[in-house]
Scaffold this active site. Structure first.
Site, short mmCIF file in Angstrom:
data_model
loop_
_atom_site.label_atom_id
_atom_site.label_comp_id
_atom_site.label_asym_id
_atom_site.label_seq_id
_atom_site.Cartn_x
_atom_site.Cartn_y
_atom_site.Cartn_z
N PRO A 76 31.07 16.97 -84.21
CA PRO A 76 30.75 17.95 -85.26
C PRO A 76 29.39 17.68 -85.92
CG PRO A 76 33.03 17.21 -85.47
CD PRO A 76 32.43 16.40 -84.37
N GLY A 79 24.78 16.53 -82.40
CA GLY A 79 24.51 17.43 -81.27
C GLY A 79 23.24 17.00 -80.58
N ASP A 188 19.96 14.45 -66.53
CA ASP A 188 18.87 14.79 -65.60
C ASP A 188 19.40 15.68 -64.47
OD1 ASP A 188 17.03 13.35 -67.03
OD2 ASP A 188 16.92 11.66 -65.62
N GLY A 190 22.49 17.28 -64.72
CA GLY A 190 23.18 18.39 -65.38
C GLY A 190 22.23 19.52 -65.71
N GLN A 227 6.21 54.00 -64.86
CA GLN A 227 5.50 52.73 -64.83
C GLN A 227 6.03 51.73 -65.87
OE1 GLN A 227 1.21 52.62 -65.75
NE2 GLN A 227 0.93 51.97 -63.63
N GLU A 311 23.57 21.47 -73.01
CA GLU A 311 22.89 20.34 -72.34
C GLU A 311 21.47 20.14 -72.89
OE1 GLU A 311 23.57 19.29 -68.32
OE2 GLU A 311 25.43 20.44 -68.19
N SER A 314 16.48 24.46 -76.17
CA SER A 314 15.10 24.64 -75.70
C SER A 314 14.14 23.73 -76.48
CB SER A 314 14.66 26.10 -75.88
OG SER A 314 15.30 26.91 -74.92
N GLU A 315 14.41 23.56 -77.77
CA GLU A 315 13.53 22.70 -78.59
C GLU A 315 13.60 21.26 -78.06
OE1 GLU A 315 15.73 24.90 -79.79
OE2 GLU A 315 14.48 26.32 -80.89
C1 LIG Z 1 29.57 26.96 -74.76
C2 LIG Z 1 29.14 25.54 -75.00
C3 LIG Z 1 29.52 24.57 -74.10
C4 LIG Z 1 29.18 23.22 -74.34
N1 LIG Z 1 29.66 22.26 -73.49
C5 LIG Z 1 29.47 20.95 -73.83
C6 LIG Z 1 30.12 19.91 -73.07
O1 LIG Z 1 30.79 20.17 -72.07
N2 LIG Z 1 29.97 18.63 -73.48
C7 LIG Z 1 29.22 18.30 -74.59
O2 LIG Z 1 29.13 17.10 -74.90
N3 LIG Z 1 28.59 19.27 -75.30
C8 LIG Z 1 28.70 20.57 -74.96
N4 LIG Z 1 28.09 21.56 -75.72
C9 LIG Z 1 27.30 21.18 -76.88
C10 LIG Z 1 25.81 21.40 -76.73
O3 LIG Z 1 25.25 20.48 -75.84
C11 LIG Z 1 25.21 21.33 -78.14
O4 LIG Z 1 25.65 22.49 -78.84
C12 LIG Z 1 23.71 21.24 -78.13
O5 LIG Z 1 23.27 20.02 -77.61
C13 LIG Z 1 23.10 21.44 -79.54
O6 LIG Z 1 23.73 20.64 -80.49
P1 LIG Z 1 24.25 21.31 -81.86
O7 LIG Z 1 25.06 22.49 -81.49
O8 LIG Z 1 24.87 20.25 -82.68
O9 LIG Z 1 22.94 21.84 -82.56
P2 LIG Z 1 21.94 20.98 -83.52
O10 LIG Z 1 21.58 19.70 -82.86
O11 LIG Z 1 22.54 20.92 -84.88
O12 LIG Z 1 20.66 21.92 -83.54
C14 LIG Z 1 20.52 23.03 -84.43
C15 LIG Z 1 19.11 23.59 -84.23
O13 LIG Z 1 18.14 22.59 -84.63
C16 LIG Z 1 17.24 22.35 -83.56
N5 LIG Z 1 16.82 20.95 -83.55
C17 LIG Z 1 17.60 19.84 -83.62
N6 LIG Z 1 16.85 18.73 -83.55
C18 LIG Z 1 15.55 19.14 -83.43
C19 LIG Z 1 14.30 18.48 -83.31
N7 LIG Z 1 14.21 17.15 -83.28
N8 LIG Z 1 13.18 19.23 -83.21
C20 LIG Z 1 13.25 20.58 -83.23
N9 LIG Z 1 14.40 21.27 -83.35
C21 LIG Z 1 15.54 20.56 -83.42
C22 LIG Z 1 18.02 22.71 -82.28
O14 LIG Z 1 17.15 22.96 -81.21
C23 LIG Z 1 18.79 23.92 -82.77
O15 LIG Z 1 17.95 25.05 -82.71
C24 LIG Z 1 28.39 22.90 -75.47
C25 LIG Z 1 27.96 23.90 -76.34
C26 LIG Z 1 28.34 25.21 -76.13
C27 LIG Z 1 27.90 26.25 -77.11
#
Ligand SMILES: Cc1cc2nc3c(=O)[nH]c(=O)nc-3n(C[C@H](O)[C@H](O)[C@H](O)COP(=O)(O)OP(=O)(O)OC[C@H]3O[C@@H](n4cnc5c(N)ncnc54)[C@H](O)[C@@H]3O)c2cc1C
Length: 328
Positions: A76, A79, A188, A190, A227, A311, A314-315
């Site tokens: 939670p 991420g 890498d 994934g 076009q 995974e 984009s950031e």
């Molecule tokens: C449908 C789905 C399936 C998934 N499956 C899996 C799975 O099988 N196993 C698993 O472990 N996870 C899984 N995930 C989790 C996924 O990998 C995370 O949601 C993702 O890595 C982003 O983490 P967060 O949601 O906590 O966002 P946050 O980390 O809270 O990010 C919020 C925003 O802040 C930005 N941000 C954060 N840090 C920075 C930085 N340093 N610089 C600039 N911008 C930043 C992010 O890019 C984003 O725009 C899944 C997610 C979804 C939605």
């Protein structure tokens, strides 16, 4: 597909694997995502970090599809900053006791085998994370919420709850403290699969837009003759091909044993954003019919968004790419 024949796999490589995920996702991205989480996350973590006994125990059944796999890193409050994992694993005699919650775990509710990354040494930061294999009916482990998602709704996304969950000492995967490093190696590979997922959906969206543009008539002719529509189709085709080349480059490098951190991130970043652009244009080319559920454009539009998030967002891909450029 990517595991050797002696472990029950098909003995193929990432080029074939990415091609298969692209083809499945061209019709339904959920199927591509289920396969990606099962293969290049869960199964591959066991394959690259596991002992010979662990490989023999799990890989053949995962490879045959008798077991479904899931991989749980996200929490939670952890991420993008995966190193801030809070879920703990504490050694007790010949066992490990797991406590905490994982979220967003693809395949979680259906998984027979889960790879879970946990904190084993708080003081050691990312070197204090370790990976464990958890089997589905382990006491103290229960399934939580099933997420109600924008898209990819046929792919399960689960909350996992661990309350004094006791697993055998031998379920530690790889060396204690190596969980974060191994997880990054797993990503890498994934990220190539998520690139292929985005590519397949971009291709699917492009194909439905092309077909519709040849059928739909306005001002007395097919809209494909305008076009303004042709330029959209041309841009989509070019970007999809460029994304495919980036994806296949990363896959081919992986197949020759090269490190692909930057190439995997480049492919994942580019194809995810191409998928979002192509799905958006596909809806636009369908006009009002793109906004209703009778045509697949609306589904692609909702499904593609996951690619810029899962995974690593984009950031985060841009950070990985830039870090490689700066430190070289
Ligand atoms: C449908 C789905 C399936 C998934 N499956 C899996 C799975 O099988 N196993 C698993 O472990 N996870 C899984 N995930 C989790 C996924 O990998 C995370 O949601 C993702 O890595 C982003 O983490 P967060 O949601 O906590 O966002 P946050 O980390 O809270 O990010 C919020 C925003 O802040 C930005 N941000 C954060 N840090 C920075 C930085 N340093 N610089 C600039 N911008 C930043 C992010 O890019 C984003 O725009 C899944 C997610 C979804 C939605």
């Amino acid at each position: 597909m990517i595991f050797p024949v002696e472990y029950g796999g098909a003995g193929m490589g990432y080029v074939e694997y990415a091609t298969a995920i692209e083809e499945l996702s061209r019709i339904d991205g959920s199927v591509g995502l289920i396969m990606a989480a099962h293969t290049s996350l869960c199964s591959n973590h066991i394959f690259i970090a596991g002992s010979e006994d662990q490989r023999r125990k799990f890989i053949p059944r995962l490879a045959r599809g008798e077991f479904i796999g899931a991989w749980a890193l996200t929490e939670p409050d952890s991420g993008s900053d995966a190193g801030s994992t809070r879920m703990t694993a504490v050694r007790k005699g010949n066992s490990w006791v797991l406590n905490g919650t994982k979220v967003f775990c693809t395949n979680g509710h259906y998984a027979d085998v889960l790879v879970v990354i946990e904190l084993t040494d708080k003081a050691a930061h990312t070197h204090g994370l370790s990976a464990f294999v958890v089997e589905k009916d382990t006491s103290g482990f229960r399934l939580g919420k099933k997420e109600n998602k924008l898209g990819l709704r046929a792919s399960d996304t689960a909350e996992l709850i661990f309350e004094d969950c006791v697993i055998p000492e031998g379920n530690l995967l790889g060396k204690e403290g190596n969980g974060f490093i191994d997880a990054m190696r797993v990503l890498d590979g994934g990220r190539i699969s998520i690139a292929a997922l985005g590519l397949g959906m971009a291709q699917g969206a492009f194909e439905c837009a092309l077909k519709y543009s040849k059928q739909r008539k306005q001002f007395g002719k097919a809209i494909a003759e305008f076009q303004g529509i042709q330029w959209k189709l041309a841009d989509m085709a070019v970007e999809i091909d460029a994304g495919r080349l980036l994806t296949l480059r990363a896959a081919a490098m992986k197949d020759t044993g090269k490190k692909t951190t930057r190439e995997s991130s480049m492919a994942k970043l580019y194809t995810s954003e191409v998928a979002v652009r192509c799905a958006n244009e596909a809806v636009q080319i369908h006009g009002g019919y793109g906004f209703i559920k009778d045509y697949p454009a609306e589904k692609f539009y909702r499904d593609v968004k996951l690619c810029t998030i899962g995974e690593g967002t984009s950031e985060i891909q841009r950070l990985v790419i830039a870090r490689g450029l700066i430190t070289e």
